[in-house]
Design a protein around this motif. Structure first.
Motif, PDB file in Angstrom:
ATOM      1  N   VAL A 287      -2.557  -4.293   7.278  1.00 24.17           N
ATOM      2  CA  VAL A 287      -1.845  -3.184   6.634  1.00 24.17           C
ATOM      3  C   VAL A 287      -0.942  -2.507   7.657  1.00 24.17           C
ATOM      4  CG1 VAL A 287      -2.066  -0.960   5.464  1.00 24.17           C
ATOM      5  CG2 VAL A 287      -3.713  -2.784   4.983  1.00 24.17           C
ATOM      6  N   VAL A 288       0.316  -2.305   7.279  1.00 25.64           N
ATOM      7  CA  VAL A 288       1.251  -1.501   8.068  1.00 25.64           C
ATOM      8  C   VAL A 288       1.462  -0.206   7.295  1.00 25.64           C
ATOM      9  CG1 VAL A 288       3.597  -1.302   8.951  1.00 25.64           C
ATOM     10  CG2 VAL A 288       2.398  -3.487   9.108  1.00 25.64           C
ATOM     11  N   GLU A 289       0.971   0.876   7.845  1.00 23.17           N
ATOM     12  CA  GLU A 289       1.069   2.187   7.195  1.00 23.17           C
ATOM     13  C   GLU A 289       2.269   2.923   7.762  1.00 23.17           C
ATOM     14  OE1 GLU A 289      -0.270   5.045   4.499  1.00 23.17           O
ATOM     15  OE2 GLU A 289      -1.664   3.455   5.086  1.00 23.17           O
ATOM     16  N   LEU A 290       3.259   3.205   6.899  1.00 22.44           N
ATOM     17  CA  LEU A 290       4.447   3.940   7.355  1.00 22.44           C
ATOM     18  C   LEU A 290       4.123   5.423   7.392  1.00 22.44           C
ATOM     19  CD1 LEU A 290       7.385   2.119   5.549  1.00 22.44           C
ATOM     20  CD2 LEU A 290       6.328   1.636   7.748  1.00 22.44           C
ATOM     21  N   GLU A 291       4.361   6.026   8.530  1.00 22.61           N
ATOM     22  CA  GLU A 291       4.050   7.428   8.713  1.00 22.61           C
ATOM     23  C   GLU A 291       5.330   8.209   8.979  1.00 22.61           C
ATOM     24  OE1 GLU A 291       1.241   7.683  11.866  1.00 22.61           O
ATOM     25  OE2 GLU A 291      -0.304   6.547  10.822  1.00 22.61           O
TER      26      GLU A 291
ATOM     27  N   ARG B 235       3.098 -16.811  10.595  1.00 26.01           N
ATOM     28  CA  ARG B 235       2.800 -17.531   9.365  1.00 26.01           C
ATOM     29  C   ARG B 235       1.316 -17.425   9.020  1.00 26.01           C
ATOM     30  NH1 ARG B 235       7.063 -21.016   8.073  1.00 26.01           N
ATOM     31  NH2 ARG B 235       8.571 -21.320   9.756  1.00 26.01           N
ATOM     32  N   GLY B 236       1.037 -17.458   7.729  1.00 24.74           N
ATOM     33  CA  GLY B 236      -0.341 -17.391   7.271  1.00 24.74           C
ATOM     34  C   GLY B 236      -0.858 -15.983   7.075  1.00 24.74           C
ATOM     35  N   GLU B 237      -0.028 -14.980   7.387  1.00 27.27           N
ATOM     36  CA  GLU B 237      -0.457 -13.594   7.225  1.00 27.27           C
ATOM     37  C   GLU B 237       0.082 -13.016   5.913  1.00 27.27           C
ATOM     38  OE1 GLU B 237      -1.115 -11.111  10.933  1.00 27.27           O
ATOM     39  OE2 GLU B 237       0.780 -12.124  11.408  1.00 27.27           O
ATOM     40  N   LEU B 238      -0.713 -12.142   5.326  1.00 22.77           N
ATOM     41  CA  LEU B 238      -0.335 -11.405   4.120  1.00 22.77           C
ATOM     42  C   LEU B 238      -0.435  -9.931   4.481  1.00 22.77           C
ATOM     43  CD1 LEU B 238       0.340 -11.336   1.088  1.00 22.77           C
ATOM     44  CD2 LEU B 238      -2.097 -11.630   0.610  1.00 22.77           C
ATOM     45  N   ILE B 239       0.712  -9.284   4.610  1.00 25.43           N
ATOM     46  CA  ILE B 239       0.803  -7.939   5.169  1.00 25.43           C
ATOM     47  C   ILE B 239       1.145  -6.925   4.081  1.00 25.43           C
ATOM     48  CG2 ILE B 239       1.848  -6.501   6.954  1.00 25.43           C
ATOM     49  CD1 ILE B 239       0.523  -9.004   8.072  1.00 25.43           C
ATOM     50  N   ALA B 240       0.321  -5.899   3.945  1.00 22.20           N
ATOM     51  CA  ALA B 240       0.636  -4.787   3.045  1.00 22.20           C
ATOM     52  C   ALA B 240       1.444  -3.742   3.800  1.00 22.20           C
ATOM     53  CB  ALA B 240      -0.642  -4.169   2.498  1.00 22.20           C
ATOM     54  N   ILE B 241       2.534  -3.295   3.204  1.00 18.57           N
ATOM     55  CA  ILE B 241       3.305  -2.171   3.747  1.00 18.57           C
ATOM     56  C   ILE B 241       3.068  -0.999   2.819  1.00 18.57           C
ATOM     57  CG2 ILE B 241       5.588  -1.300   4.337  1.00 18.57           C
ATOM     58  CD1 ILE B 241       6.454  -4.172   4.819  1.00 18.57           C
ATOM     59  N   THR B 242       2.445   0.027   3.334  1.00 14.84           N
ATOM     60  CA  THR B 242       2.058   1.163   2.501  1.00 14.84           C
ATOM     61  C   THR B 242       2.650   2.463   3.041  1.00 14.84           C
ATOM     62  OG1 THR B 242       0.008   1.585   3.721  1.00 14.84           O
ATOM     63  CG2 THR B 242      -0.105  -0.026   1.945  1.00 14.84           C
ATOM     64  N   GLY B 243       2.540   3.495   2.231  1.00  9.52           N
ATOM     65  CA  GLY B 243       3.065   4.802   2.593  1.00  9.52           C
ATOM     66  C   GLY B 243       3.538   5.505   1.337  1.00  9.52           C
ATOM     67  N   PRO B 244       3.778   6.805   1.430  1.00  6.50           N
ATOM     68  CA  PRO B 244       4.217   7.561   0.250  1.00  6.50           C
ATOM     69  C   PRO B 244       5.602   7.154  -0.200  1.00  6.50           C
ATOM     70  CG  PRO B 244       4.364   8.904   2.232  1.00  6.50           C
ATOM     71  CD  PRO B 244       3.664   7.639   2.634  1.00  6.50           C
ATOM     72  N   SER B 245       5.958   7.533  -1.419  1.00  9.97           N
ATOM     73  CA  SER B 245       7.309   7.271  -1.925  1.00  9.97           C
ATOM     74  C   SER B 245       8.333   7.887  -0.984  1.00  9.97           C
ATOM     75  CB  SER B 245       7.480   7.857  -3.331  1.00  9.97           C
ATOM     76  OG  SER B 245       6.609   7.220  -4.243  1.00  9.97           O
ATOM     77  N   GLY B 246       9.384   7.148  -0.702  1.00 13.59           N
ATOM     78  CA  GLY B 246      10.411   7.640   0.199  1.00 13.59           C
ATOM     79  C   GLY B 246      10.124   7.401   1.663  1.00 13.59           C
ATOM     80  N   ALA B 247       9.000   6.718   1.956  1.00 12.13           N
ATOM     81  CA  ALA B 247       8.632   6.493   3.355  1.00 12.13           C
ATOM     82  C   ALA B 247       9.444   5.386   4.001  1.00 12.13           C
ATOM     83  CB  ALA B 247       7.142   6.174   3.457  1.00 12.13           C
ATOM     84  N   GLY B 248      10.142   4.586   3.188  1.00 17.20           N
ATOM     85  CA  GLY B 248      10.985   3.538   3.750  1.00 17.20           C
ATOM     86  C   GLY B 248      10.435   2.138   3.602  1.00 17.20           C
ATOM     87  N   LYS B 249       9.538   1.932   2.619  1.00 15.31           N
ATOM     88  CA  LYS B 249       8.928   0.604   2.456  1.00 15.31           C
ATOM     89  C   LYS B 249       9.982  -0.456   2.105  1.00 15.31           C
ATOM     90  CE  LYS B 249       5.875   2.046  -0.622  1.00 15.31           C
ATOM     91  NZ  LYS B 249       6.163   3.489  -0.538  1.00 15.31           N
TER      92      LYS B 249
ATOM     93  N   PHE C 269      10.564   6.710   9.145  1.00 17.20           N
ATOM     94  CA  PHE C 269       9.180   6.501   9.585  1.00 17.20           C
ATOM     95  C   PHE C 269       9.127   6.407  11.109  1.00 17.20           C
ATOM     96  CE2 PHE C 269      11.113   2.514   8.076  1.00 17.20           C
ATOM     97  CZ  PHE C 269      11.112   1.736   9.239  1.00 17.20           C
ATOM     98  N   GLN C 270       7.937   6.619  11.637  1.00 18.84           N
ATOM     99  CA  GLN C 270       7.740   6.520  13.073  1.00 18.84           C
ATOM    100  C   GLN C 270       8.022   5.098  13.541  1.00 18.84           C
ATOM    101  OE1 GLN C 270       4.184   8.172  14.812  1.00 18.84           O
ATOM    102  NE2 GLN C 270       3.975   9.701  13.193  1.00 18.84           N
ATOM    103  N   PRO C 271       8.482   4.944  14.781  1.00 21.98           N
ATOM    104  CA  PRO C 271       8.808   3.612  15.297  1.00 21.98           C
ATOM    105  C   PRO C 271       7.624   2.644  15.198  1.00 21.98           C
ATOM    106  CG  PRO C 271       9.671   5.298  16.753  1.00 21.98           C
ATOM    107  CD  PRO C 271       8.806   6.009  15.755  1.00 21.98           C
ATOM    108  N   LEU C 272       7.943   1.406  14.808  1.00 20.67           N
ATOM    109  CA  LEU C 272       6.928   0.374  14.645  1.00 20.67           C
ATOM    110  C   LEU C 272       7.116  -0.714  15.693  1.00 20.67           C
ATOM    111  CD1 LEU C 272       7.092  -0.201  10.781  1.00 20.67           C
ATOM    112  CD2 LEU C 272       5.246   0.914  12.026  1.00 20.67           C
ATOM    113  N   SER C 273       6.000  -1.126  16.286  1.00 21.97           N
ATOM    114  CA  SER C 273       5.996  -2.272  17.192  1.00 21.97           C
ATOM    115  C   SER C 273       4.853  -3.186  16.763  1.00 21.97           C
ATOM    116  CB  SER C 273       5.809  -1.839  18.648  1.00 21.97           C
ATOM    117  OG  SER C 273       6.924  -1.092  19.099  1.00 21.97           O
ATOM    118  N   ALA C 274       5.170  -4.415  16.395  1.00 19.86           N
ATOM    119  CA  ALA C 274       4.149  -5.365  15.933  1.00 19.86           C
ATOM    120  C   ALA C 274       4.766  -6.749  15.853  1.00 19.86           C
ATOM    121  CB  ALA C 274       3.603  -4.962  14.567  1.00 19.86           C
ATOM    122  N   SER C 275       3.898  -7.756  15.898  1.00 14.41           N
ATOM    123  CA  SER C 275       4.335  -9.138  15.710  1.00 14.41           C
ATOM    124  C   SER C 275       3.604  -9.729  14.516  1.00 14.41           C
ATOM    125  CB  SER C 275       4.040  -9.972  16.966  1.00 14.41           C
ATOM    126  OG  SER C 275       4.832  -9.538  18.050  1.00 14.41           O
ATOM    127  N   PHE C 276       4.287 -10.600  13.792  1.00 14.18           N
ATOM    128  CA  PHE C 276       3.731 -11.198  12.583  1.00 14.18           C
ATOM    129  C   PHE C 276       4.000 -12.701  12.602  1.00 14.18           C
ATOM    130  CE2 PHE C 276       5.421  -6.958  11.698  1.00 14.18           C
ATOM    131  CZ  PHE C 276       4.271  -6.289  11.290  1.00 14.18           C
TER     132      PHE C 276
END
Length: 203
Positions: A193-197, A28-42, A19-26
């Motif tokens: 939502v973190v969308e893996l591309e 406590r108290g957050e509920l994060i969805a990691i999405t993307g097609p099968s094989g995207a690296g979730k 997947f493309q490089p990710l930069s983000a901070s997370f």
């Protein structure tokens, strides 16, 4: 900030990033969805977030080495042990006495809509009940970080809704929760939502 990603990506074959490089901070108290097609690296990203593997590119910061619990899409329990036994176990592992652990465990069962099955054996639980039980047991272990890998993938729409409701029950806690999912219902329960591309030039 509990976890920070700086241009994180991963590849199992040289030159083929998942997947493309990710930069983000997370935090406590957050509920994060990691999405993307099968094989995207979730699932791979979950392992990186948990500290189970280093990324091949970029850097992850996990100040204080937060404690993580992982819930898979296939609930694993001891067939003849009750639901109550499963949630008591993390408390007992700290040295707590059974008589002190049971009220805490029953409160968690109630929170996840499992009060009526507390004395049932694991083998008798439905798929949705078993998955909610695994989430309750993980919370009893008092982690900083909870990771759920496709928790509704094997469930029908009704039981998937039960698990999504359980996610809603932990959305306001001071846990940091990541959920790898294809489900629109699960995604809707999340705060971000973190969308893996796919990497540029792929696909």
């Amino acid at each position: 900030m509990l976890i920070s990603l700086e241009q994180v990506s991963h590849e199992f074959l040289e030159g083929r990033a998942l997947f493309q490089p990710l930069s983000a901070s997370f935090d406590r108290g957050e509920l994060i969805a990691i999405t993307g097609p099968s094989g995207a690296g979730k699932s791979t990203l979950l392992a990186i977030l948990a500290g189970l593997m280093p990324p091949t590119h970029g850097r992850i910061r996990r100040p204080g080495s937060p404690r993580a619990c992982w819930v898979t899409q296939h609930p694993h329990g001891v067939a003849r042990r009750t639901a109550l036994d499963h949630v008591c176990l993390p408390y007992l592992a700290t040295g707590m006495r059974r008589r002190d652990a049971e009220p805490l465990a029953r409160a968690l069962l109630d929170r996840f809509g499992l009060s009526a099955v507390g004395d049932q054996q694991f083998a008798t639980l439905s798929g949705g009940q078993a998955q909610r039980l695994m989430i309750a047991r993980s919370i009893a272990a008092a982690p900083d970080l909870l990771l759920l890998d496709e928790p509704t993938a094997q469930l029908d729409q009704r039981t998937a809704g039960e698990v999504d409701a359980a996610l809603g029950a932990i959305a306001s806690t001071d846990l940091l929760v990541f959920v790898a999912t294809h489900s629109a219902g699960t995604r809707a329960m999340c705060s971000r939502v973190v969308e893996l591309e796919a990497p540029l030039g792929c696909g």
